[in-house]
Motif scaffolding. Structure first.
Motif, short mmCIF file in Angstrom:
data_model
loop_
_atom_site.label_atom_id
_atom_site.label_comp_id
_atom_site.label_asym_id
_atom_site.label_seq_id
_atom_site.Cartn_x
_atom_site.Cartn_y
_atom_site.Cartn_z
N UNK A 122 0.84 -1.21 0.00
CA UNK A 122 0.00 0.00 0.00
C UNK A 122 0.87 1.26 0.00
N UNK A 123 1.96 1.17 0.74
CA UNK A 123 2.85 2.33 0.81
C UNK A 123 3.40 2.66 -0.58
N UNK A 124 3.76 1.58 -1.30
CA UNK A 124 4.29 1.81 -2.66
C UNK A 124 3.21 2.45 -3.53
N UNK A 125 1.97 1.99 -3.33
CA UNK A 125 0.88 2.58 -4.12
C UNK A 125 0.62 4.03 -3.69
N UNK A 126 0.89 4.30 -2.45
CA UNK A 126 0.64 5.66 -1.95
C UNK A 126 1.73 6.64 -2.32
#
Ligand SMILES: Cc1cc2nc3c(=O)[nH]c(=O)nc-3n(C[C@H](O)[C@H](O)[C@H](O)COP(=O)(O)OP(=O)(O)OC[C@H]3O[C@@H](n4cnc5c(N)ncnc54)[C@H](O)[C@@H]3O)c2cc1C
Length: 598
Positions: free
Chosen positions: A565-569
Motif C-alpha cells: 500500500x505504501x508503494x501505491x501511496x
C-alpha cells in the motif's frame, strides 16, 4: 438522443475493473454536457414547475392535513406535463421519453422537498411494479389511471417486524375456495402516499409460505383494508406515511402481480431503478441547497464582511460543489450505461430495462449511498453556514436538513446498499467474472518490482494514476478478503470489512466518473474539483485498505501488505497538491456566480 456513442468498457456493470488494471481513458461516458435539446427542455419545464407550483407552497404542503388535496392537485398538474410517467411508453399514456430525460427530470424534482417524495413514491414504487410486471389487462385497468394522475399509487412492503428483512414479512394471502379471490391479512408500516393513494401494491406470502412471496394490487376502499394514523415525522412532513391494516381483504385473483414466488424479486428489481433515481434526486436537492448556502453567505455580514469572505465558509461552499458535481458525474454516467445496455430510447422493452438495471445493481447501490450522504453533508453544512438562524424553523436551512435525513434510510438503508454493492462485486469475483484475487496476487509481484513510474505531462496524469492506484489498493485489500473468506456465508459476518471495501468502491466510482467527465468537458473549476476529490479519495482509500489489512493480518505478513500500500501511496506522497488553493478557487467562483453554476 445524442448521436454520439457514449460507451464504457466496463462490460457487465462493474466500472472497468474487469478490464484488468486498465483504465478506459479514451472512452466517453454520458455527461450532462451531452444533454440533447429534448433533455434540456424537459429539465427546464420541470424546473419551472418546481419554481412556480411547488417552491412557493412548500409550507402549505408541509402543513396540509387530512386528504393531501394540495399534493394530489400538484400531482395531477405534473401529470398534465407528462411528469408522472416520463419514460413510460405512450401506449400506456406515458410521455415515452428516453431514460436520460427521466433522470434529468428526477434531478430537478429533487428540489421539491416533501412533494417530490410523494411524486417519487407515486411514479416510482407506486407505478414501476405494475409497469414492469403487470399483465396487459392490469395495465389497461390501472396503469393509464396512474400515469394520467387520475389515481395515485403506493407500495406496501415494510411491516412492523420486517423492515430491512423483507423475507420476514408476515402478511398472508390465501386463495378463496372458489379461486376468485386472495384473502389478505396482515399489517404494513411506513407506507408513503397511503393517506391519499388509490392503488397499493402489497407484498404478501401465499399461504404464509416463505417460498411463495407475491405482490397484489389492492384498491383503496376494499372492505377490511384500513389506513392508520399519519406518522409524526422528523422531516418530509408534507408527505404521507401511514400504517396499513388488512383484515380478510378480498383481492380479485386477477390482481396478483407477476408470479407467486416472485414478490421479493419484484421489489428488488424495481428498487434498482428507485436507487438510481434517488441518486439523481439527491444531486438536484444538493445543488438547490448550495444556492441557499451561497446566497446567505453573501448576504450575511459579520465583522463588517460577508460570511463568504471567510476561509471556513468558502471551504464549506467548495466542498459542497465538489460533492454535487462528482455525484452528478456518476449519476449520468450510470444512466448512459444503463440506457446503452437496454438499447432502447424508451421503456418499451421492459425485460431488457430490468436486465440492464440488474447488471448495474452495484452502481445503483453506490449512487443511492453517495447521493444521500452528499445531500446530507450539504444540508448539514448549510445549517452551519446559517449559524443560529439555520436552527430556526423560519429558515429553509432547517427544513432541508430534516428533509435530507430520510434518504439514508429508505430505498434500502445505506448499510444495506453498502452490503449490496460489495457483496455483489465479490460474488461476481467468486464466479470468475472479476479476477479480484488473481489481480491482487499479480499486483504483489508487480509492486515488488515497481520503482514508481514518472508521470506523463498530460493534464490529468496524476489523477489518472491515483484512480488506478485506488483500484489497486482495492485489489490488494479485496483480493486478500476473498482469499480469507472465499464464500458468501463466510464473508457476510464481516460487515465492518465489507463496509470499508464498499466505501472504496464509492471512491473509485465517483473519482473515475468525475475524471472521465472532466477530461472531456473540463474547464478550470471542473479541473480543481477533480483534483481535490481524487486526492482526498486516494488518502481515504489508503486508510481504508490499511484498516482492512490490519484486521486480516499481523506481524510480517501485515508489514508486507502495508508495504504494498505504501508503494501505491507513493504517487500521492510525491505529488501532493495544495487543497486550500483548489478550494478557494471553487468557492470564489461559486460566490461570484451566486448560485450553482456547473
Ligand atoms: C418516511 C418513510 C417512508 C417510507 N416509505 C415506504 C414505502 O413507501 N413502502 C415501504 O414498503 N416501506 C417504506 N418505508 C420503510 C423503509 O423502507 C424502512 O424503514 C427501511 O427499509 C428500514 O427498515 P426498518 O425501519 O424496519 O429498520 P431496521 O430494518 O430495523 O434497521 C434498523 C437499522 O439496522 C440496520 N440493519 C438492519 N438489518 C441489518 C443487517 N442485516 N446488517 C446490518 N445492518 C442492518 C439498518 O441499516 C438500520 O440502520 C418508509 C420509511 C420511512 C421512514
Amino acid at each position: 438522443m445524442s448521436s454520439e456513442k457514449t460507451t464504457d468498457t466496463s462490460a457487465g456493470g462493474y466500472f472497468s475493473i474487469p478490464s484488468g488494471l486498465g483504465f478506459p481513458v479514451t472512452e466517453k461516458i454520458f455527461t450532462p454536457e451531452k444533454f440533447t435539446e429534448e433533455q434540456k427542455m424537459a429539465a427546464e419545464t420541470a424546473k419551472k414547475f418546481i419554481e412556480k407550483e411547488v417552491a412557493p407552497r412548500i409550507n402549505e404542503i408541509d402543513e396540509q392535513k387530512g386528504d393531501y388535496a394540495l399534493t394530489v392537485k400538484l400531482l395531477k398538474k405534473a401529470a398534465e406535463l407528462g411528469f408522472l410517467a416520463i419514460d413510460v411508453a405512450e401506449e400506456y399514456g406515458g410521455a415515452g421519453s428516453d431514460f436520460k430525460t427521466a433522470m434529468c427530470v428526477s434531478e430537478v424534482f429533487g428540489a421539491g422537498g416533501s412533494w417530490a417524495v410523494s411524486w417519487a413514491a407515486h411514479s416510482g414504487i407506486g407505478t414501476h411494479p405494475l409497469l414492469f410486471f403487470g399483465t396487459e389487462a392490469q395495465k389497461k385497468k390501472y396503469l393509464t389511471k396512474l400515469v394520467g394522475g387520475e389515481w395515485t399509487g403506493a407500495f406496501g412492503a415494510t411491516e412492523p417486524e420486517a423492515g430491512t428483512d423483507l423475507y420476514g414479512a408476515k402478511t398472508k394471502a390465501v386463495l378463496s375456495p372458489d379461486g376468485k379471490f386472495y384473502i389478505l391479512n396482515g399489517n404494513k408500516t411506513f407506507i408513503s402516499n397511503s393517506g391519499f393513494a388509490d392503488l397499493f401494491t402489497i407484498l404478501a406470502k401465499v399461504d404464509g409460505d416463505p417460498k411463495k412471496s407475491a405482490c397484489f394490487l389492492v384498491e383503496r376502499g376494499t372492505p377490511g383494508f384500513t389506513i392508520g394514523k399519519e406518522e409524526n415525522k422528523m422531516g418530509i412532513c408534507g408527505s404521507s406515511t401511514c400504517p396499513l391494516n388488512l383484515v380478510d381483504v378480498k383481492v380479485p385473483a386477477e390482481n396478483l402481480l407477476g408470479e407467486i414466488g416472485k414478490g421479493i424479486h419484484i421489489i428488488f428489481n424495481t428498487l434498482n431503478l428507485g436507487r438510481l433515481k434517488l441518486g439523481a434526486m439527491t444531486t438536484g436537492s444538493g445543488k438547490y441547497v448550495i444556492n441557499d448556502a451561497v446566497k446567505y453567505a453573501a448576504e450575511r455580514k459579520q465583522f463588517g464582511l460577508p460570511l463568504s469572505s471567510f476561509g471556513f465558509i468558502k471551504e464549506k461552499l467548495a466542498n459542497m460543489v465538489v460533492g454535487a458535481w462528482m455525484t452528478e458525474s456518476a449519476v449520468y454516467r450510470t444512466a448512459g450505461m444503463v440506457e446503452e445496455r437496454f438499447k432502447a430510447t424508451d421503456f418499451k422493452n421492459l425485460p431488457a430495462v430490468l436486465e440492464a438495471l440488474r447488471e448495474y445493481e452495484i452502481e445503483c447501490a453506490i449512487l443511492k449511498v453517495a447521493g444521500s450522504e452528499m445531500f446530507w453533508y450539504i444540508a448539514d453544512e448549510n445549517v452551519q453556514v446559517h449559524g443560529g438562524y439555520g436552527y430556526i424553523k423560519d429558515y429553509l436551512a432547517e427544513r432541508y436538513l430534516r428533509d435530507a435525513r430520510i434518504n439514508r434510510i429508505f430505498e434500502g438503508t445505506n448499510e444495506i446498499n453498502r452490503l449490496t454493492a460489495i457483496l455483489n462485486m465479490l460474488e461476481r469475483a467468486g464466479k470468475g467474472k472479476l479476477p479480484l484475487a488473481k489481480a491482487g496476487a499479480a499486483l504483489a509481484a508487480q509492486l515488488e518490482e515497481s520503482s514508481g513510474e514518472e508521470l506523463s505531462d498530460e493534464k490529468f496524469a496524476l489523477q489518472s494514476e491515483l484512480v488506478n492506484n485506488i483500484k489497486k489498493m482495492f485489489f490488494v485489500a479485496g483480493g486478500r478478503v476473498l482469499e480469507k473468506f472465499p464464500t458468501r456465508d463466510k464473508i457476510v459476518g464481516e460487515q465492518e470489512i465489507l463496509g470499508r471495501l464498499s466505501n472504496m468502491l464509492i471512491l473509485i466510482y465517483l473519482s473515475e466518473s468525475g475524471l472521465l467527465r472532466a477530461k472531456e468537458h473540463g474547464g478550470e473549476i471542473q479541473e480543481a474539483i477533480v483534483k481535490l476529490y481524487v486526492q482526498n479519495a486516494a488518502l481515504e482509500a489508503e486508510k481504508l485498505a490499511k484498516e482492512v489489512l490490519a484486521y486480516l493480518e499481523e506481524g510480517d505478513m501485515l508489514k508486507s501488505y502495508l508495504g504494498r500500500l505504501k508503494r501505491l501511496g507513493r504517487t500521492l506522497a510525491n505529488n501532493l497538491l495544495d487543497p486550500v488553493s483548489l478550494q478557494r478557487k471553487i468557492g470564489d467562483k461559486l460566490i461570484e456566480k451566486k448560485k450553482y453554476f456547473l
